[in-house]
Scaffold this active site. Structure first.
Site, PDB file in Angstrom:
ATOM      1  N   TYR A 108       0.904  -1.204   0.171  1.00 58.66           N
ATOM      2  CA  TYR A 108      -0.091   0.091  -0.140  1.00 58.66           C
ATOM      3  C   TYR A 108       1.145   1.256  -0.028  1.00 58.66           C
ATOM      4  O   TYR A 108       1.426   1.567   0.973  1.00 58.66           O
ATOM      5  CB  TYR A 108      -0.929   0.005   1.292  1.00 58.66           C
ATOM      6  N   ASP A 149      -1.810  -0.886  -4.434  1.00 55.45           N
ATOM      7  CA  ASP A 149      -2.245   0.310  -4.306  1.00 55.45           C
ATOM      8  C   ASP A 149      -0.930   1.135  -4.447  1.00 55.45           C
ATOM      9  O   ASP A 149      -0.383   1.614  -3.415  1.00 55.45           O
ATOM     10  CB  ASP A 149      -3.264   0.872  -3.598  1.00 55.45           C
TER      11      ASP A 149
END
Length: 257
Positions: A108, A149
């Site tokens: 992330y 992400d």
């Protein structure tokens, strides 16, 4: 083998979505970001009942990453080796798959807020450390997938408004150079191995009818090492869960090897 990434924007809020999605998309590995819960709150039993083992690195309220796998994971590493970080942003594990042993690195990536801020400086430092660590991981594990992400728009076609958003967060030259430096390690953007529809995005703002107007960004990526790239059969964004009630603002991205 099918491997997917999905920022669920709170696993507590989206657990049923994950379970429902896995029924129709029984991937071998699913990497989740933004769990927003601690390890002790992670629904291990529920996911085990669905057939998945899990390696988890949670954090209260923010961040948190996990690797779900049909087969047990091993050699789990949490966060970037040698980089002091209080935020739970990276988890890596080795998984036995139908295409052999694969090192899965689930991240992330830092948002960065805006150029010139302390959070943007943290993002640059984090990305520098990630690149050097991934270099080491690739030396030890030739079959490697880096996914998650990324909070970076690599190309203008990955943004609904590349001109208006030029040099704003996710779109800056500095961020794109960091992404290109990752690719220069010998990684390939699996999504771009295939012809894709125009305006293909993986994230849409909840506000101002972002999804309905397709005002999106492609910031969720799957990068594969050189030995895996020739094995890629497809890479797609599954927009279906974004249409569900109270969805995540991200859609899953799925790679088939």
């Amino acid at each position: 083998m099918r491997i997917a990434t999905w920022n669920v924007n709170s696993l507590t809020a989206r657990l049923q979505h994950v379970l429902d999605w896995l029924i129709t998309n029984p991937v071998d590995v699913l990497c989740l970001q933004e769990l927003k819960l601690t390890d002790d709150k992670f629904p291990l039993d529920v996911l085990k009942s669905a057939g998945y083992e899990a390696a988890v690195f949670g954090q209260k309220t923010y961040n948190g990453v996990a690797i779900l796998s049909l087969k047990p994971t091993r050699d789990v590493v949490k966060n970037i080796a040698g980089f002091a970080d209080e935020q739970s942003r990276v988890i890596a594990a080795t998984v036995d798959t139908p295409v052999g042993e694969v090192r899965v690195v689930n991240g992330y990536f830092v948002n960065g807020q805006a150029p010139g801020t302390e959070k943007f400086e943290y993002k640059m430092n984090w990305l520098n450390a990630l690149r050097e660590w991934v270099r080491q991981e690739m030396a030890a594990h030739p079959n490697l997938v880096l996914l998650g992400d990324f909070n970076i728009v690599l190309e203008d076609r990955d943004s609904f408004d590349p001109v208006g958003l030029a040099e704003t967060i996710h779109h800056t030259t500095a961020e794109r150079d960091q992404f290109k430096a990752l690719l220069a390690l010998g990684l390939t953007d699996a999504f771009r191995l295939f012809d894709q529809p125009e305006k293909s995005y993986s994230w849409w703002d909840y506000r101002m009818l972002g999804y309905q107007k397709n005002r999106g960004l492609r910031i969720d990526h799957i990068l594969v090492s050189a030995p895996l790239a020739p094995l890629a059969k497809s890479c797609v964004i599954d927009r279906v869960p974004r249409k569900w009630k109270t969805p995540s603002d991200h859609a899953p991205v799925i790679l088939e090897l």
